[in-house]
Design a protein around this motif. Structure first.
Motif, PDB file in Angstrom:
ATOM      1  N   PHE A 232       0.933  -1.261   0.050  1.00  0.00           N
ATOM      2  CA  PHE A 232      -0.058   0.199   0.135  1.00  0.00           C
ATOM      3  C   PHE A 232       0.881   1.361  -0.007  1.00  0.00           C
ATOM      4  N   GLY A 233       2.067   0.994   0.328  1.00  0.00           N
ATOM      5  CA  GLY A 233       3.147   2.413   0.292  1.00  0.00           C
ATOM      6  C   GLY A 233       2.993   2.785   1.782  1.00  0.00           C
ATOM      7  N   SER A 234       2.333   2.381   2.732  1.00  0.00           N
ATOM      8  CA  SER A 234       2.520   2.788   4.069  1.00  0.00           C
ATOM      9  C   SER A 234       3.902   3.012   4.885  1.00  0.00           C
ATOM     10  N   LEU A 235       4.582   1.975   4.243  1.00  0.00           N
ATOM     11  CA  LEU A 235       5.983   1.801   4.816  1.00  0.00           C
ATOM     12  C   LEU A 235       6.928   1.194   4.014  1.00  0.00           C
ATOM     13  N   LEU A 266      -1.930  -0.578  12.061  1.00  0.00           N
ATOM     14  CA  LEU A 266      -0.693  -0.790  12.333  1.00  0.00           C
ATOM     15  C   LEU A 266      -0.531  -1.545  13.793  1.00  0.00           C
ATOM     16  N   LEU A 267      -1.263  -1.428  14.484  1.00  0.00           N
ATOM     17  CA  LEU A 267      -0.936  -1.999  15.953  1.00  0.00           C
ATOM     18  C   LEU A 267      -0.984  -3.363  15.731  1.00  0.00           C
ATOM     19  N   ASN A 268      -2.134  -3.920  14.786  1.00  0.00           N
ATOM     20  CA  ASN A 268      -2.169  -5.269  14.633  1.00  0.00           C
ATOM     21  C   ASN A 268      -1.130  -5.973  13.930  1.00  0.00           C
ATOM     22  N   GLN A 399       4.375   7.632  13.919  1.00  0.00           N
ATOM     23  CA  GLN A 399       3.321   8.389  13.907  1.00  0.00           C
ATOM     24  C   GLN A 399       2.592   8.099  12.541  1.00  0.00           C
ATOM     25  N   GLN A 400       1.132   7.687  12.646  1.00  0.00           N
ATOM     26  CA  GLN A 400       0.388   7.163  11.475  1.00  0.00           C
ATOM     27  C   GLN A 400      -0.666   8.302  11.037  1.00  0.00           C
ATOM     28  N   SER A 401      -0.455   8.715   9.739  1.00  0.00           N
ATOM     29  CA  SER A 401      -1.362   9.930   9.416  1.00  0.00           C
ATOM     30  C   SER A 401      -2.166   9.361   8.117  1.00  0.00           C
ATOM     31  N   ARG A 402      -3.463  10.423   8.092  1.00  0.00           N
ATOM     32  CA  ARG A 402      -4.079  10.087   6.886  1.00  0.00           C
ATOM     33  C   ARG A 402      -3.656  11.387   6.130  1.00  0.00           C
ATOM     34  N   LEU A 403      -3.346  11.189   4.754  1.00  0.00           N
ATOM     35  CA  LEU A 403      -2.863  12.232   3.991  1.00  0.00           C
ATOM     36  C   LEU A 403      -4.049  13.071   3.075  1.00  0.00           C
ATOM     37  N   LYS A 404      -3.649  14.093   2.308  1.00  0.00           N
ATOM     38  CA  LYS A 404      -4.698  14.678   1.590  1.00  0.00           C
ATOM     39  C   LYS A 404      -5.276  13.924   0.686  1.00  0.00           C
ATOM     40  N   ARG A 408      -3.241   6.342   3.609  1.00  0.00           N
ATOM     41  CA  ARG A 408      -2.637   6.347   5.319  1.00  0.00           C
ATOM     42  C   ARG A 408      -1.420   5.596   5.184  1.00  0.00           C
ATOM     43  N   LYS A 409      -0.478   6.625   5.967  1.00  0.00           N
ATOM     44  CA  LYS A 409       1.011   6.341   5.751  1.00  0.00           C
ATOM     45  C   LYS A 409       1.579   6.440   7.027  1.00  0.00           C
ATOM     46  N   ILE A 410       2.990   5.579   7.585  1.00  0.00           N
ATOM     47  CA  ILE A 410       3.656   6.149   8.552  1.00  0.00           C
ATOM     48  C   ILE A 410       4.362   7.461   8.208  1.00  0.00           C
ATOM     49  N   THR A 411       4.183   8.643   9.075  1.00  0.00           N
ATOM     50  CA  THR A 411       4.930   9.899   8.578  1.00  0.00           C
ATOM     51  C   THR A 411       6.252   9.968   9.378  1.00  0.00           C
ATOM     52  N   GLN A 412       6.158   9.477  10.849  1.00  0.00           N
ATOM     53  CA  GLN A 412       7.433   9.793  11.597  1.00  0.00           C
ATOM     54  C   GLN A 412       7.804   8.535  12.492  1.00  0.00           C
ATOM     55  N   ILE A 413       8.828   7.976  12.567  1.00  0.00           N
ATOM     56  CA  ILE A 413       9.295   7.096  13.634  1.00  0.00           C
ATOM     57  C   ILE A 413      10.281   7.898  14.419  1.00  0.00           C
ATOM     58  N   THR A 414       9.921   8.064  15.679  1.00  0.00           N
ATOM     59  CA  THR A 414      10.687   9.066  16.546  1.00  0.00           C
ATOM     60  C   THR A 414      11.178   8.216  17.791  1.00  0.00           C
ATOM     61  N   GLU A 415      12.357   8.434  18.025  1.00  0.00           N
ATOM     62  CA  GLU A 415      12.939   7.895  19.553  1.00  0.00           C
ATOM     63  C   GLU A 415      12.654   8.950  20.535  1.00  0.00           C
ATOM     64  N   VAL A 416      12.350   8.305  21.768  1.00  0.00           N
ATOM     65  CA  VAL A 416      12.307   9.084  23.005  1.00  0.00           C
ATOM     66  C   VAL A 416      13.692   8.714  23.453  1.00  0.00           C
ATOM     67  N   GLN A 417      14.565  10.005  23.630  1.00  0.00           N
ATOM     68  CA  GLN A 417      15.974   9.613  23.933  1.00  0.00           C
ATOM     69  C   GLN A 417      16.026   9.955  25.373  1.00  0.00           C
ATOM     70  N   GLY A 418      15.230  10.477  25.982  1.00  0.00           N
ATOM     71  CA  GLY A 418      15.409  10.977  27.549  1.00  0.00           C
ATOM     72  C   GLY A 418      15.005  12.086  28.026  1.00  0.00           C
TER      73      GLY A 418
END
Length: 487
Positions: A232-235, A266-268, A399-404, A408-418
């Protein structure tokens, strides 16, 4: 008065106004759903598609006969509109009542009445065609007159309408009754699900001003796989490999996104990466997750018994209970309130590898939302302590987003560093970009791809400890680097 006289008298009053099914819709009456008062009536009518309606005589008979064809209100709750035997039961009972009441119908009216009663008693009334059509992903009933549906990411108003508000209420009760849930003036808002697992949310008047609203979120008949999301191009394949590794090394992950962005899907998929030899406990408001593993305990919230507060279980209760069930993984369908604090404490006390979703428009907003939900737990905890809990518990925000364009695609994958001072520090690992996009954040247009930021995550050593080797090119080490540190 006998049934025969009541039904016959009713049909005689409606016979002069009978009209063919193709008759254009009449303007809504005061008892029907109303258009926006700020929009001129002529303009509102011009925007609405012509509605398919039951002929007046059949609509009146349909309303009168619905409860009379069942021995008890719940008799047909487990019956299906696609089962020929169940359909024949309805036809046979209808024939008996029509004969006893001496109601004369044309062949066309009889067939129309049969079909209408079958979908009302065995299915979901006027929206039965939309429920059965797998191409629709969402159905939205805004009162009896206005019904929208989503297909391929686009919302359209359908030509379907209920007969009246009572017709919508009948369908609503058929949805909630098998789940032993109460939709009434005492409990005017209910979460439920259809037999196929589709999620349903219902609100009735007086809160729903235009009439009872029914919102149905449908799910694919077959379980989506990570390969489906790649197609689907989500990732990308590289991102899929990275997320697989993150789940296997037991990172605590939060899937963030707006309504209808695809968080649960995505959680599934992320849950499918959990090894088969681990005990998984899933906790949801309405059960949607469909895990393939064998050792899964599925928990769902429970409303109170009618007329009391007894028997009620909310997400927070189930999270606390799950901690006593020796789980290897806890998967919460969605954090909405104080259960976020219990979830963070579970993540911080040995239950790593947990997964959940929440509503937020970006990773930074997801952190703020977690803070707010923890404060909703009702405990007097300083904000800096909550932030420290979040920073130590959560490893990754997806971060999962619905685009214009509706995709529906993953738009960010972000690490929580502290923590850095009093702020939670974030670092993007992948960001969705289009060819013409400029700036640090993700693009919101279709046609892009998830690109690495050039930073390797700090938890990379956990991959090595587990014997997972990843190509450094996945993280784009040769690309220009940029940082998204918290303020």
């Amino acid at each position: 008065m006998t049934l025969s006289k009541r039904v016959q008298g009713m049909t005689e009053t409606t016979r002069p106004s009978a009209a063919p099914a193709s008759t254009p819709p009449a303007p809504p009456t005061s008892s029907q759903s109303k258009t926006d008062p700020q929009v001129p009536q002529a303009e509102a009518n011009a925007k609405a598609p012509p509605k398919r309606r039951t002929t007046p005589r059949v609509a009146q008979l349909r309303k009168q006969l619905r409860p009379k064809l069942l021995a008890t209100p719940d008799e047909a709750d487990e019956w299906s509109s696609t089962n020929p035997e169940h359909q024949q039961i309805v036809r046979d009972r209808l024939q008996v009542i029509l004969h006893r009441a001496n109601i004369q119908l044309s062949e066309h009216e009889r067939r129309e009445l049969e079909e209408a009663l079958i979908v009302d008693l065995l299915g979901f009334g006027a929206i039965e065609p939309l429920v059965r059509d797998k191409s629709y992903s969402e159905i939205m009933v805004n009162g009896p007159e206005i019904i929208f549906a989503e297909r391929k990411g686009k919302l359209i108003e359908t030509d379907i309408a209920f007969d009246d508000e009572e017709h919508v209420q009948w369908t609503s009760q058929r949805i909630v009754r098998p789940l032993q849930r109460d939709l009434s003036r005492r409990n005017p808002m209910v979460d439920a699900r259809l037999p196929d697992g589709s999620r349903v949310h219902l609100i009735m008047p007086p809160s729903a001003l235009a009439g009872t609203t029914i919102t149905i979120r449908k799910f694919p008949e077959s379980r989506l796989t990570v390969q489906d999301l790649i197609n689907f191009g989500s990732l990308t394949n590289e991102v899929a490999e990275f997320l697989d590794a993150c789940v296997r090394v037991r990172l605590n992950m939060v899937v963030s996104g707006g309504t209808g962005s695809g968080k649960t899907t995505l959680l599934n998929v992320l849950s499918s990466f959990i090894p088969d030899d681990e005990r998984i406990v899933t906790i949801e408001d309405s059960a949607e997750l469909n895990l393939a593993q064998r050792h899964v305990v599925r928990l769902e919230t429970c409303p109170p018994l009618p007329g009391s507060d007894e028997g009620k279980l909310v997400i927070r209760d189930l999270v606390k209970g799950a901690l006593r069930m020796r789980p290897d993984r806890i998967v919460v369908g969605e954090c909405r309130s104080g259960e976020a604090l219990d979830m963070l404490q579970a993540m911080n006390t040995g239950h790593d590898g947990s997964l959940t979703t929440l509503h937020a428009n970006g990773p930074r907003e997801a952190i703020s939302r977690l803070e707010t939900m923890c404060l909703m737990a009702g405990m007097d905890i300083p904000l800096d302590v909550i932030r420290a809990q979040i920073a130590s518990a959560v490893n990754l925000i997806v971060q999962q987003s619905r685009l214009k364009d509706g995709s529906r695609k993953i738009t960010q994958i972000t690490e929580v560093q502290g923590m850095e001072g009093n702020s939670v520090t974030l670092q993007d690992i992948f960001v969705y970009k289009t060819a013409d996009h400029q700036g640090m954040g993700p693009s919101h247009s279709g046609g892009g791809v998830l690109e690495p930021s050039g930073f390797r995550p700090r938890f990379y050593n956990r991959f090595e400890e587990m014997g997972i080797r990843m190509d450094p090119k996945i993280f784009g080490a040769d690309r220009m680097q940029f940082s998204r540190k918290g303020n």
